[in-house]
Motif scaffolding. Structure first.
Motif, mmCIF file in Angstrom:
data_model
loop_
_atom_site.group_PDB
_atom_site.id
_atom_site.type_symbol
_atom_site.label_atom_id
_atom_site.label_comp_id
_atom_site.label_asym_id
_atom_site.label_seq_id
_atom_site.Cartn_x
_atom_site.Cartn_y
_atom_site.Cartn_z
ATOM 1 N N UNK A 22 0.812 -1.405 -0.009
ATOM 2 C CA UNK A 22 -0.084 0.063 -0.013
ATOM 3 C C UNK A 22 0.767 1.227 -0.075
ATOM 4 N N UNK A 23 0.634 1.857 -1.080
ATOM 5 C CA UNK A 23 -0.025 1.847 -2.438
ATOM 6 C C UNK A 23 0.962 2.089 -3.413
ATOM 7 N N UNK A 24 1.981 1.472 -3.611
ATOM 8 C CA UNK A 24 3.013 1.436 -4.724
ATOM 9 C C UNK A 24 3.571 0.036 -5.178
ATOM 10 N N UNK A 25 3.804 -0.094 -6.271
ATOM 11 C CA UNK A 25 4.311 -1.180 -6.826
ATOM 12 C C UNK A 25 6.087 -0.970 -6.708
ATOM 13 N N UNK A 26 6.840 -2.150 -6.339
ATOM 14 C CA UNK A 26 8.363 -2.016 -6.392
ATOM 15 C C UNK A 26 8.736 -3.214 -7.407
ATOM 16 N N UNK A 27 9.752 -3.109 -7.986
ATOM 17 C CA UNK A 27 10.346 -4.062 -9.105
ATOM 18 C C UNK A 27 11.711 -4.276 -8.824
ATOM 19 N N UNK A 28 11.962 -5.613 -8.502
ATOM 20 C CA UNK A 28 13.591 -5.881 -8.388
ATOM 21 C C UNK A 28 13.929 -6.774 -9.469
ATOM 22 N N UNK A 29 15.406 -6.964 -9.571
ATOM 23 C CA UNK A 29 15.999 -7.501 -10.723
ATOM 24 C C UNK A 29 16.995 -8.380 -9.867
ATOM 25 N N UNK A 30 16.705 -9.785 -9.730
ATOM 26 C CA UNK A 30 17.606 -10.313 -9.023
ATOM 27 C C UNK A 30 18.837 -10.793 -9.779
ATOM 28 N N UNK A 31 18.791 -10.698 -11.313
ATOM 29 C CA UNK A 31 19.984 -11.105 -12.085
ATOM 30 C C UNK A 31 20.802 -9.987 -11.974
ATOM 31 N N UNK A 32 20.542 -8.844 -11.547
ATOM 32 C CA UNK A 32 21.554 -7.700 -11.938
ATOM 33 C C UNK A 32 21.524 -6.874 -10.557
#
Length: 300
Positions: free
Chosen positions: A147-157
């Protein structure tokens, strides 16, 4: 004829002529053709930006082509019957004909729709399976709803601190298959990308997923479609589909020192490396309010 003689009988109605049936059929065919044309011309969806979106669009168009003629047929029969066998003046006290039924006709109108529905279900199941098949060279992206956002992770980088790159906006390279691993920190959210025609729930305590292969450059909205609190309507962000070179540049700006292509080869699109980070392969984040300033640059 006396009323006593006609009470309870059926007034004479001539049978429907072949000419009338042909006219009715012609009208139904024309109406169905117009309905299909309108259904296919209406822009129901935003521009498609993934290979899976084209497959889903085709399924939708097939449903239009199949269902519009059925709707027109049923509507035509109902309207024609209501007009042709309506009660006329003086017939208010008369009963209809004592028709028991037609077993052959009942079998036909039960078997044909059942077969049609079964065929559509099988077709939809095939589409659902195909859009979820693992593709070679996938990159893995973690999607965390809070609440109330999206978070994006890049486990390859990894960034300069050796941690997965994290951003508040989603960046993806063109024509690279992506495996989304979706999580929620607090309540149920739904990760929806209209341009992909795909959505999946983010449920606390479990990992859900979906796959997509971006195939159109541009920026597209990401929306939460699950009522998740008073800030639900603001839980939106942006997907950016960029060229491979632009994606490498973006990674470098966020602290990645290797090659995007090399990381994908070394980690099998992120699956092996992500698994090494733990059971789920993702980091548990602190409340957004405590880390908002530290991650805002991810949206640039």
């Amino acid at each position: 004829m006396e009323e006593t003689e006609t009470r309870g009988s059926t007034p004479h109605r001539p049978p429907v002529s072949l000419r009338t049936l042909v006219r009715l059929l012609a009208i139904a065919v024309v109406a169905a053709a117009i309905g299909i044309a309108i259904g296919l011309l209406i822009p129901w969806f935003p521009p498609a930006a993934a290979k899976q979106a084209h497959t889903i669009d085709t399924l939708y168009y097939v449903l239009i082509i199949v269902t519009v003629p059925i709707f027109v047929l049923v509507t035509s029969v109902v309207l024609f019957s209501a007009y042709s066998w309506r009660v006329r003046s003086g017939e208010e006290r008369l009963d209809g004909p004592p028709i028991h039924g037609d077993t052959r006709l009942e079998v036909i109108w039960t078997a044909l729709p059942s077969a049609l529905i079964a065929a559509l279900v099988v077709y939809a199941a095939i589409v659902l399976h195909d859009i979820g098949v693992k593709q070679p060279g996938e990159i893995t992206v973690g999607v965390t709803g809070q609440q109330w956002e999206w978070r994006f992770s890049y486990p390859s980088y990894d960034d300069a601190q050796g941690k997965p790159i994290v951003a508040l906006q989603l960046y993806l390279p063109l024509n690279r298959p992506v495996d989304f691993r979706i999580h929620s920190v607090d309540v149920i959210h739904t990760f929806w990308v209209p341009a992909f025609r795909l959505q999946q729930d983010a449920v606390p305590g479990i990992t859900t997923g979906l796959r997509a292969t971006p195939d159109r450059l541009g920026s597209y909205p990401i929306v939460c479609t699950q009522l998740c609190g008073y800030g639900h309507s603001t839980m939106r962000t942006t997907l950016h589909i960029v060229t491979a070179a632009a994606f490498s540049t973006w990674l470098t700006e966020h602290g990645y020192s290797g090659s995007a292509q090399t990381a994908s080869v070394q980690t099998g699109g992120g699956v092996t490396r992500a698994g090494a980070r733990g059971t789920s392969g993702w980091t548990a984040y602190a409340p957004i309010g405590a880390t908002r300033n530290a991650t805002k640059e991810g949206s640039k």
